[in-house]
Design an enzyme around this catalytic site. Structure first.
Site, short mmCIF file in Angstrom:
data_model
loop_
_atom_site.label_atom_id
_atom_site.label_comp_id
_atom_site.label_asym_id
_atom_site.label_seq_id
_atom_site.Cartn_x
_atom_site.Cartn_y
_atom_site.Cartn_z
CB SER A 86 -0.92 0.00 1.23
OG SER A 86 -1.80 1.11 1.21
CG ASP A 87 2.90 4.90 -1.58
OD1 ASP A 87 3.90 4.75 -0.85
OD2 ASP A 87 2.64 5.97 -2.16
#
Length: 221
Positions: free
Chosen positions: A90-91
């Site tokens: 995730s980012d």
């Protein structure tokens, strides 16, 4: 090497058919969010260059980095085709007037970010990528949260930063704690996305990958 994380649920012989769940992040915010599902998981720090590519939009950057982090963790774990591992990458990238706002890192840069955002709409793009190499599953989702900041005074900004020290947060704001007082409005289809991991999308991608969280929890009984 991945480090262990132990929520209340633990693996038993009845869960042998479930994949090894690995969060490709050492963010305490993402770990807290994934732990809400009550599933046993590990964490592994991705080795990913987070610099944007020339002309890359903030939303595209978040999507690319989420996928790159999941891929890197898969490579670090040296997953064989016979292994059953489900990796979550995730980012999050904050966007103001089309420009990406990263993690400030220190008080001065956080002050500059919040001064620029006061009275403005800021888009927080949070991407999640789920990979299950054994079944060749890979899918990515982007959640965008639109946040309207109050017209903050310099004193407000300084008081907040000294209290919270959110220097590891994109956009210098932690809405899950005192940062909520900085805001006028939040528009989102997933309240967890702003914190750093869109759990609604994550759970859906896990189901698509054959790892339904509720069925998994039943197996943990």
């Amino acid at each position: 090497m991945p480090s262990s994380h132990s929520p209340q649920a633990t693996l038993t012989s009845t869960t042998a058919a479930w994949p090894r769940l690995v969060l490709g992040s050492t963010s305490p915010y993402r770990k807290e969010l994934l732990a809400r599902l009550g599933l046993p998981f590990e964490t592994c720090s991705p080795r990913t260059d987070e610099q944007p590519l020339p002309g890359e939009s903030p939303a595209a950057l978040a999507l690319r980095l989420a996928q790159a982090k999941a891929q890197d963790v898969c490579q670090q774990l040296q997953i064989a085709s016979s292994s059953d591992v489900l990796v979550i990458g995730s980012d999050q990238v904050a966007e103001l007037h089309g420009q990406a706002l990263g993690k400030p890192g220190d008080h001065q840069r956080a002050t500059e970010q919040l001064r620029a955002m006061r009275g403005q709409e800021v888009h927080f793009h949070t991407a999640v990528c789920v990979m299950r190499p054994a079944s060749q599953f890979a899918s990515t989702h982007l959640s965008t949260v639109t946040v309207t900041f109050r017209d903050l005074s310099d004193a407000d900004i300084d008081t907040y930063l000294l209290a919270e020290r959110p220097y590891d947060c994109a956009g210098s704001a932690k809405a899950e704690t005192l940062g909520i007082v900085l805001l006028e409005r939040i528009v989102s289809d997933d309240p967890t996305a702003l914190i750093g991991l869109p759990l609604i999308a994550t759970a859906r991608l896990m189901r698509d990958a054959g790892a339904d969280a509720l069925a998994w929890r039943r197996a943990l009984r």
